[in-house]
Design an enzyme around this catalytic site. Structure first.
Site, PDB file in Angstrom:
ATOM      1  N   GLU A  74      64.189 -49.496  39.621  1.00  0.00           N
ATOM      2  CA  GLU A  74      64.898 -49.265  38.356  1.00  0.00           C
ATOM      3  C   GLU A  74      65.063 -47.784  38.053  1.00  0.00           C
ATOM      4  O   GLU A  74      66.128 -47.342  37.614  1.00  0.00           O
ATOM      5  CB  GLU A  74      64.176 -49.964  37.193  1.00  0.00           C
ATOM      6  CG  GLU A  74      64.289 -51.488  37.199  1.00  0.00           C
ATOM      7  CD  GLU A  74      63.312 -52.150  38.157  1.00  0.00           C
ATOM      8  OE1 GLU A  74      62.398 -51.455  38.663  1.00  0.00           O
ATOM      9  OE2 GLU A  74      63.452 -53.364  38.411  1.00  0.00           O
ATOM     10  N   HIS A 143      60.170 -61.353  31.190  1.00  0.00           N
ATOM     11  CA  HIS A 143      61.621 -61.508  31.276  1.00  0.00           C
ATOM     12  C   HIS A 143      62.285 -61.656  29.905  1.00  0.00           C
ATOM     13  O   HIS A 143      63.500 -61.775  29.830  1.00  0.00           O
ATOM     14  CB  HIS A 143      61.975 -62.747  32.105  1.00  0.00           C
ATOM     15  CG  HIS A 143      61.655 -62.631  33.554  1.00  0.00           C
ATOM     16  ND1 HIS A 143      60.376 -62.471  34.028  1.00  0.00           N
ATOM     17  CD2 HIS A 143      62.456 -62.635  34.650  1.00  0.00           C
ATOM     18  CE1 HIS A 143      60.406 -62.405  35.354  1.00  0.00           C
ATOM     19  NE2 HIS A 143      61.661 -62.489  35.748  1.00  0.00           N
TER      20      HIS A 143
END
Lengths: 339, 351
Positions: A74, A143
């Site tokens: 990321e 999530h």
């Protein structure tokens, strides 16, 4: 009663029934077609079309150089996007889930957001970071975070969060064209929740402008993303009990549409702010301060907030308890009206 | 691993060429350019320390000892290339073309300090560690996509190799074969932590093996070794050969910053045996007929005058403009920021 006040597209183009995920895909496709500098990158977004299929089919059309499967990285995705952005490209980076944006937070905080200010405008990193967010789809832990306040607090970055397919496409196109960096939050719960008419081709929804979804006179409900549906459900139930609710979808979380909030609250004198992120340090408090600054003397009762609790977003067996519900919103509506 | 990655040198500690074939390549122009830039940045560096001691600029991180690494590497770049420095690489940025007045201004807390001259691609110094590495990869990636021969050079220290962004930046560069040169200055310490506590690897160059990336370990105090190995890496990048990791083994003579006291963590006398890169170049010049007293003293005078003039210009520059706080955060200023600006500026006017 359904008083949807919607912006119509400028073009007379045809429309197509789309879900939000299809609208996002269509928005990306539109910009990849129109602007060669647009480059879409992220994990599993190429061949696989993204874990939610937001980028389905795009690599086949635009090739591996423009729809890029990156390493699982990321900070690398956002960090290289900074380099691409300062050198003429328009990166649209996907974070697979907002809960995984944290390794990239350093890059966004220390470079993306402040590059323009620190160089007095010599360099800037206009880029879009897309991040599916929120609870309610029974996803594994981490999530389901809703981390908008980390970014609305961050100077130099805009934060956008659509609630409908139409707005998702128009805001995504606007975000890609925006000269400043944008965090684009996508409510996973809304990805396939409904279909609506979405124009083909390019149209823009302005950043910084919220939308009045429903006119009302007694109280203003303020929400964004997946909580818009919750607010609408509560409004409907309140309506049946004789309370007229005005529903606002903020759509942009920074900069806030202060005029929309002030105008509505000055009319109704009451408000409930609904968001799924934790309350403490949450964006609701900034909305409260907008109301305080603009509408203090119009208030007929204290502003109510219905938010996620001050706990980590739980595993999914508890997420329905964590998330604001229409029932909780309705209770706050009554508390406010009966003050 | 030290056997696999021996420290490459062109000249020894006494300024003698180890490989005589370099004598032809090292012409007077190269020698003088090298000497001029190394002396210039050292003069700047010592001046900056003095200015800080006198309270005329802010905290300052000296680079003395690393002149060969910074000048040798920066000289291998051309206009159109990109430089991504850290806060200790203003020797490199000055050599590449950054303005000296602005460089002083930066260390005096001024935003004007990071604005490069028109046409020079010099990124602001990265203060967080290693975050500039993925930027250099991304920018090089953009150059590759545009089909140019421009490259990007990222500077970073030994401590930066422990950060995630080091890995992420090198891995991306390797996967996408970007024209990036990763130039590590291994100066032995990350503030107070010595290299042997930073990593259990004998070299930094070996870390490139993990990315199947060419790498080389060089004597970072030998300006010619730095220059010629950089040239190889830059050419490889320009010709589509992808990224290179260079480990330049050098030494930070002084403190981490003017706020740091190295006697707290460095044993007495450590590093004293290291011949300063500028002394080494002087010996080379004397050994090979490049020493010209007249040119040397002219050069020194010229540099002294430039540095003094830059200090003057820095100290006589107009005060920081409070509107700069607000004006560049966004390209289009949000209304709420505009309100904050108007209110604050009005308040200032009233004072």
């Amino acid at each position: 009663m359904d008083l949807k006040v919607k912006q119509k597209p400028e073009s007379n183009s045809k429309t197509k029934q789309m879900t939000m995920i299809q609208a996002i895909n269509d928005g990306l496709k539109t910009m990849l077609e129109l602007d060669d500098t647009t480059i879409v990158l992220g994990e599993d977004i190429g061949k696989n079309g993204g874990v939610f299929r937001a980028t389905e089919g795009l690599q086949e059309i635009f090739g591996e150089d423009r729809v890029v499967d990156t390493p699982l990285s990321e900070s690398g995705i956002v960090g290289t996007s900074v380099g691409l952005a300062v050198n003429g490209f328009k990166p649209v980076a996907e974070m697979q889930f907002m809960g995984f944006i944290y390794p990239a937070y350093d890059q966004i905080m220390t470079h993306v957001s402040r590059l323009r200010m620190k160089t007095l405008g010599h360099y800037s990193a206009p880029m879009v970071t897309r991040a599916p967010y929120g609870a309610g789809i029974r996803a594994p832990e981490i999530h389901s975070d809703s981390a908008e306040a980390l970014f609305t607090h961050m100077p130099g970055i805009k934060v956008v969060c659509p609630a409908s397919p139409y707005d998702a496409k128009g805001l995504l196109i606007e975000s890609i064209e925006d000269p400043d960096p944008v965090i684009f939050m996508e409510p996973m719960r809304s990805y396939r929740a409904k279909r609506e008419d979405v124009p083909e081709g390019k149209y823009n929804v302005e950043i910084g402008k919220g939308q009045k979804l429903q006119e009302g006179t007694d109280i203003t409900l303020i929400a964004w993303g997946a909580m818009v549906t919750v607010a609408e459900q509560a409004a409907k139930q309140a309506e049946e009990q004789g309370v007229s609710c005005e529903v606002l979808d903020l759509r942009t979380l920074y900069p806030l549409d202060r005029d929309l909030i002030a105008e509505s609250v000055q009319k109704t004198g009451r408000a409930v702010i609904v968001h799924e992120a934790q309350g403490t340090g949450g964006l609701g408090n900034d909305i409260l301060s907008v109301i305080n600054d603009t509408s203090f003397l119009y208030l007929r009762s204290p502003i109510e907030r219905v938010t996620g609790f001050d706990v980590p977003v739980p595993f999914f067996s508890l997420e329905d308890h964590y998330l604001p519900t229409a029932k909780r919103v309705l209770e706050s509506i009554h508390k406010s009206v009966n003050f | 691993m030290e056997e696999q990655f021996p420290i490459k040198k062109v000249m020894d500690d006494q300024g003698n060429l180890i490989d005589s074939s370099f004598e032809e390549k090292i012409d007077q122009e190269l020698v003088r350019t090298m000497y001029y830039n190394m002396l210039r940045i050292r003069t700047f560096d010592r001046k900056a320390i003095n200015l800080q001691r006198q309270g005329r600029i802010g905290t300052y991180p000296p680079f003395e000892g690393q002149e060969a690494s910074q000048v040798g590497s920066a000289l291998a770049l051309e206009d159109g290339d990109w430089m991504f420095p850290t806060y200790r690489d203003h020797g490199a940025t000055l050599t590449f073309g950054a303005d000296m007045v602005r460089t002083f201004l930066y260390w005096n807390g001024r935003h004007e300090g990071v604005v490069p001259p028109e046409g020079k691609n010099i990124f602001p110094a990265a203060v967080p560690i290693a975050t500039q590495i993925p930027h250099a990869t991304g920018t090089a990636w953009a150059e590759k996509r545009k089909g140019t021969t421009n490259i990007a050079l990222a500077y970073f220290g030994d401590g930066a190799t422990s950060e995630g962004d080091f890995h992420e930046g090198l891995n991306f560069a390797s996967v996408f074969q970007t024209p990036t040169v990763f130039f590590n200055q291994n100066n032995g310490y990350a503030i107070s932590v010595p290299i042997e506590k930073q990593m259990n690897s004998e070299t930094i160059a070996q870390k490139a093996l993990a990315y199947d990336m060419p790498s080389v370990r060089i004597d970072g105090n030998d300006c010619f070794s730095v220059y010629f190995e950089m040239e190889k890496a830059v050419n490889r990048a320009r010709e589509g050969g992808g990224p290179t990791l260079i480990e330049a083994v050098t030494w930070r003579t002084g403190a981490h910053t003017t706020a740091d006291d190295p006697t707290k963590y460095r044993p007495d006398g450590q590093g004293e045996e290291i011949v300063h890169p500028l002394d080494r170049l002087e010996m080379f010049m004397k050994n090979y007929g490049h020493w010209n007293e007249e040119w040397i003293s002219e050069t020194k005078e010229k540099i002294e005058a430039e540095v003094e003039a830059a200090v003057d210009a820095m100290e006589n520059s107009p005060k920081a403009n409070p509107a700069d706080l607000f004006d560049y955060v966004f390209e289009e200023m949000p209304e709420q920021l505009e309100e904050q600006k108007d209110q604050y500026l009005a308040q200032l006017k009233g004072d």
